[in-house]
Design a protein around this motif. Structure first.
Motif, PDB file in Angstrom:
ATOM      1  N   PHE A   1       0.866  -1.177   0.000  1.00 39.89           N
ATOM      2  CA  PHE A   1       0.000   0.000   0.000  1.00 39.89           C
ATOM      3  C   PHE A   1       0.905   1.230   0.000  1.00 39.89           C
ATOM      4  O   PHE A   1       1.805   1.343   0.825  1.00 39.89           O
ATOM      5  N   ARG A   2       0.641   2.156  -0.879  1.00 42.40           N
ATOM      6  CA  ARG A   2       1.527   3.312  -1.036  1.00 42.40           C
ATOM      7  C   ARG A   2       0.815   4.626  -0.738  1.00 42.40           C
ATOM      8  O   ARG A   2      -0.326   4.844  -1.150  1.00 42.40           O
ATOM      9  N   ALA A   3       1.501   5.517  -0.011  1.00 42.11           N
ATOM     10  CA  ALA A   3       1.056   6.897   0.203  1.00 42.11           C
ATOM     11  C   ALA A   3       2.216   7.828  -0.124  1.00 42.11           C
ATOM     12  O   ALA A   3       3.379   7.474   0.056  1.00 42.11           O
ATOM     13  N   ASP A   4       1.910   9.030  -0.604  1.00 40.77           N
ATOM     14  CA  ASP A   4       2.948  10.017  -0.921  1.00 40.77           C
ATOM     15  C   ASP A   4       3.045  11.054   0.202  1.00 40.77           C
ATOM     16  O   ASP A   4       2.081  11.315   0.917  1.00 40.77           O
ATOM     17  N   MET A   5       4.227  11.680   0.344  1.00 39.07           N
ATOM     18  CA  MET A   5       4.489  12.524   1.508  1.00 39.07           C
ATOM     19  C   MET A   5       4.843  13.972   1.183  1.00 39.07           C
ATOM     20  O   MET A   5       4.848  14.808   2.085  1.00 39.07           O
ATOM     21  N   ASP A   6       5.187  14.300  -0.071  1.00 37.36           N
ATOM     22  CA  ASP A   6       5.760  15.616  -0.355  1.00 37.36           C
ATOM     23  C   ASP A   6       4.687  16.691  -0.535  1.00 37.36           C
ATOM     24  O   ASP A   6       3.540  16.417  -0.873  1.00 37.36           O
ATOM     25  N   ALA A   7       5.110  17.938  -0.314  1.00 39.44           N
ATOM     26  CA  ALA A   7       4.252  19.107  -0.477  1.00 39.44           C
ATOM     27  C   ALA A   7       4.628  19.846  -1.760  1.00 39.44           C
ATOM     28  O   ALA A   7       5.452  19.379  -2.548  1.00 39.44           O
ATOM     29  N   LEU A   8       4.032  21.010  -1.963  1.00 31.75           N
ATOM     30  CA  LEU A   8       4.221  21.794  -3.180  1.00 31.75           C
ATOM     31  C   LEU A   8       4.729  23.201  -2.859  1.00 31.75           C
ATOM     32  O   LEU A   8       4.437  23.744  -1.791  1.00 31.75           O
ATOM     33  N   PRO A   9       5.448  23.831  -3.787  1.00 29.68           N
ATOM     34  CA  PRO A   9       5.937  25.199  -3.573  1.00 29.68           C
ATOM     35  C   PRO A   9       4.840  26.224  -3.864  1.00 29.68           C
ATOM     36  O   PRO A   9       4.922  27.015  -4.819  1.00 29.68           O
ATOM     37  N   ILE A  10       3.799  26.224  -3.021  1.00 27.28           N
ATOM     38  CA  ILE A  10       2.646  27.114  -3.178  1.00 27.28           C
ATOM     39  C   ILE A  10       2.399  27.810  -1.841  1.00 27.28           C
ATOM     40  O   ILE A  10       2.330  27.141  -0.806  1.00 27.28           O
ATOM     41  N   PRO A  11       2.240  29.129  -1.816  1.00 23.25           N
ATOM     42  CA  PRO A  11       1.887  29.812  -0.563  1.00 23.25           C
ATOM     43  C   PRO A  11       0.447  29.486  -0.168  1.00 23.25           C
ATOM     44  O   PRO A  11      -0.465  29.574  -0.987  1.00 23.25           O
ATOM     45  N   GLU A  12       0.228  29.123   1.083  1.00 24.12           N
ATOM     46  CA  GLU A  12      -1.092  28.698   1.541  1.00 24.12           C
ATOM     47  C   GLU A  12      -1.971  29.887   1.892  1.00 24.12           C
ATOM     48  O   GLU A  12      -1.527  30.853   2.524  1.00 24.12           O
ATOM     49  N   THR A  13      -3.264  29.801   1.520  1.00 24.71           N
ATOM     50  CA  THR A  13      -4.224  30.868   1.831  1.00 24.71           C
ATOM     51  C   THR A  13      -5.467  30.332   2.529  1.00 24.71           C
ATOM     52  O   THR A  13      -6.498  30.993   2.551  1.00 24.71           O
ATOM     53  N   THR A  14      -5.392  29.130   3.118  1.00 26.50           N
ATOM     54  CA  THR A  14      -6.582  28.526   3.724  1.00 26.50           C
ATOM     55  C   THR A  14      -7.043  29.255   4.977  1.00 26.50           C
ATOM     56  O   THR A  14      -8.236  29.295   5.273  1.00 26.50           O
ATOM     57  N   GLY A  15      -6.115  29.781   5.754  1.00 28.76           N
ATOM     58  CA  GLY A  15      -6.465  30.423   7.016  1.00 28.76           C
ATOM     59  C   GLY A  15      -6.823  29.462   8.129  1.00 28.76           C
ATOM     60  O   GLY A  15      -7.282  29.888   9.200  1.00 28.76           O
ATOM     61  N   VAL A  16      -6.611  28.157   7.932  1.00 31.65           N
ATOM     62  CA  VAL A  16      -6.945  27.179   8.966  1.00 31.65           C
ATOM     63  C   VAL A  16      -5.910  27.236  10.090  1.00 31.65           C
ATOM     64  O   VAL A  16      -4.790  27.725   9.916  1.00 31.65           O
ATOM     65  N   SER A  17      -6.294  26.698  11.243  1.00 26.89           N
ATOM     66  CA  SER A  17      -5.401  26.753  12.410  1.00 26.89           C
ATOM     67  C   SER A  17      -4.146  25.919  12.202  1.00 26.89           C
ATOM     68  O   SER A  17      -3.117  26.176  12.833  1.00 26.89           O
ATOM     69  N   HIS A  18      -4.223  24.908  11.329  1.00 25.03           N
ATOM     70  CA  HIS A  18      -3.066  24.048  11.082  1.00 25.03           C
ATOM     71  C   HIS A  18      -2.352  24.417   9.782  1.00 25.03           C
ATOM     72  O   HIS A  18      -1.687  23.584   9.180  1.00 25.03           O
ATOM     73  N   ALA A  19      -2.489  25.655   9.360  1.00 25.90           N
ATOM     74  CA  ALA A  19      -1.883  26.091   8.104  1.00 25.90           C
ATOM     75  C   ALA A  19      -0.363  25.951   8.145  1.00 25.90           C
ATOM     76  O   ALA A  19       0.260  25.888   9.214  1.00 25.90           O
ATOM     77  N   SER A  20       0.231  25.944   6.971  1.00 25.80           N
ATOM     78  CA  SER A  20       1.672  25.766   6.832  1.00 25.80           C
ATOM     79  C   SER A  20       2.459  26.803   7.628  1.00 25.80           C
ATOM     80  O   SER A  20       2.149  27.995   7.599  1.00 25.80           O
ATOM     81  N   THR A  21       3.479  26.331   8.329  1.00 24.82           N
ATOM     82  CA  THR A  21       4.416  27.216   9.021  1.00 24.82           C
ATOM     83  C   THR A  21       5.699  27.391   8.211  1.00 24.82           C
ATOM     84  O   THR A  21       6.637  28.025   8.683  1.00 24.82           O
ATOM     85  N   ASN A  22       5.708  26.838   7.005  1.00 26.49           N
ATOM     86  CA  ASN A  22       6.861  26.938   6.109  1.00 26.49           C
ATOM     87  C   ASN A  22       6.460  27.834   4.940  1.00 26.49           C
ATOM     88  O   ASN A  22       5.799  27.385   4.013  1.00 26.49           O
ATOM     89  N   PRO A  23       6.839  29.117   4.969  1.00 26.31           N
ATOM     90  CA  PRO A  23       6.361  30.058   3.951  1.00 26.31           C
ATOM     91  C   PRO A  23       6.652  29.584   2.531  1.00 26.31           C
ATOM     92  O   PRO A  23       7.745  29.107   2.228  1.00 26.31           O
ATOM     93  N   GLY A  24       5.642  29.719   1.678  1.00 32.50           N
ATOM     94  CA  GLY A  24       5.804  29.356   0.281  1.00 32.50           C
ATOM     95  C   GLY A  24       5.656  27.880  -0.007  1.00 32.50           C
ATOM     96  O   GLY A  24       5.805  27.456  -1.154  1.00 32.50           O
ATOM     97  N   THR A  25       5.347  27.083   1.008  1.00 33.07           N
ATOM     98  CA  THR A  25       5.223  25.633   0.847  1.00 33.07           C
ATOM     99  C   THR A  25       3.945  25.174   1.540  1.00 33.07           C
ATOM    100  O   THR A  25       3.651  25.618   2.655  1.00 33.07           O
ATOM    101  N   MET A  26       3.188  24.290   0.876  1.00 34.79           N
ATOM    102  CA  MET A  26       1.973  23.791   1.507  1.00 34.79           C
ATOM    103  C   MET A  26       1.595  22.422   0.939  1.00 34.79           C
ATOM    104  O   MET A  26       2.028  22.036  -0.142  1.00 34.79           O
TER     105      MET A  26
END
Length: 388
Positions: free
Chosen positions: A76-101
């Motif tokens: 069973f396979r799952a992927d782990m990587d994120a993308l070089p996109i600034p996040e705009t969701t505003g959720v409490s668990h939003a990205s703490t790594n600027p420019g990556t989400m």
């Protein structure tokens, strides 16, 4: 306790893992924190084997059933990587790594497989072995190929392999899986347009790369419109344009165009590659410019084994009560196709509901899917490797 009841109990805990991964996204082949978290949790669950560093930052866990008499091994396979996109969701668990989400839900895929791992390690209600594959660098960078080159399938004796991806627009928790092609093959291209820079007020003394590049972008759209059989499917998209000029009054010496090609038919791909070069070179020449093409085929189409797709659909129907079997293939690519090219298996979509689209800065994985996705993995293991 039935798997679905156990995952209802674990829902809050698995959601916490997911949101922690979401808040700490890592790009391709940089998933050091994520892979460490995955490895630590697999060890905590009591997996029989946990191996890191497969495909650089990938993790493999193994859980043996109460019996191994069947000799069956399912991956069973799952992927782990994120993308070089600034996040705009505003959720409490939003990205703490600027420019990556996590704009594609890989945080959710990882969390669901971790939840299934916890349950399978607790119960071991199967005859055989489950191999848990946590893959890096799915987003266009060859993470699947890197794991395969490190002996993923042979080292652990994987006989069949399955993966899952969330899909916005499908009702939350509903599954979709089709026989044959489900996702497209991909290629990337970069066109470097060279001219002669100069003052914007004196364009007649320059070779204007901006105008040449603009005409190339428009001309490339004729490939799908005029060179390919209308009954066949292809996408040619120029997705970026950049130069070394950062002011208002300079015609740059050089402009780079980047884009992607999506297709199913190898003959279509040959035509696209040929015409892309010809159109770019001749269009640039018409503007006294030159162009150089760097073309890079990436992954083959994602093709489900019909028997494996039927098995996946049967379990999906049992879990959710609803599975879509007839739908058109989609044009995004997926490097899980590399694994399916070497072992029978299937790739499923699980509905993310009415969310933002994948790769959108306002996208977020729907945590309500977690018990459903976890249950699919667990039920699949128990049905494919029954105890008696």
């Amino acid at each position: 306790m039935p798997a679905r009841n156990r995952f209802a109990e674990l829902h809050a805990e698995i959601t916490e893992w997911r949101q922690d991964i979401h808040a700490n996204p890592e790009l391709r082949f940089e998933e050091y924190r994520t892979s460490a978290k995955v490895a630590d949790l697999l060890t905590e669950f009591g997996c029989d084997e946990v191996t890191t560093g497969i495909g650089l930052t990938g993790v493999v866990g193994v859980i043996h059933g109460r019996k191994k008499e069947s000799g069956r091994v399912i991956g069973f396979r799952a992927d782990m990587d994120a993308l070089p996109i600034p996040e705009t969701t505003g959720v409490s668990h939003a990205s703490t790594n600027p420019g990556t989400m996590h704009a594609c839900g890989h945080d959710g895929h990882t969390a669901m497989l971790l939840g299934a791992a916890k349950y399978l390690a607790e119960t071991r209600n199967f005859d055989g072995s489950v191999v848990l594959i946590f893959q890096p660098a799915e987003e266009g960078s060859g993470g699947a190929r890197a794991m395969l080159d490190d002996g993923l399938l042979t080292r652990w004796g994987i006989q069949e392999v399955y993966g899952m991806h969330n899909w916005p627009g499908i009702p939350a928790g509903q599954f979709a899986v089709r026989d044959g092609p489900q996702m497209a093959a991909t290629a990337f291209f970069e066109l470097t347009v060279n001219g002669r820079g100069g003052h914007a007020a004196l364009p007649h003394k320059a070779v204007d790369t901006t105008v040449a590049a603009a005409h190339v972008i428009v001309a490339l759209q004729t490939i799908a419109a005029r060179n390919i059989d209308p009954l066949k499917t292809v996408v040619v998209s120029t997705c970026g344009m950049r130069s070394d000029s950062n002011t208002f009054n300079v015609i740059p010496d050089e402009i780079k165009l980047r884009g992607t090609v999506r297709y199913f038919d190898p003959e279509v791909h040959e035509t696209v590659q040929k015409r892309l070069r010809e159109i770019a070179e001749l269009t640039a020449k018409a503007h006294n410019a030159e162009v150089y093409l760097d073309y890079s085929p990436r992954v083959p189409p994602t093709i489900n084994n019909p028997e494996a797709a039927a098995r996946a659909a049967e379990v999906a129907q049992y879990i959710s009560g609803s599975v879509i079997r007839e739908f058109d293939p989609v044009m995004p690519g997926e490097d899980f196709s590399e694994m399916l090219a070497e072992r029978p298996g299937a790739y499923l979509f699980i509905g993310n509901g009415d969310s933002a689209d994948l790769h959108n800065p306002s996208y977020d994985f729907n945590d309500e899917l977690i018990p459903v996705g976890c249950s699919w993995y667990a039920e699949m293991a128990e049905r494919r490797m029954p105890l008696g």
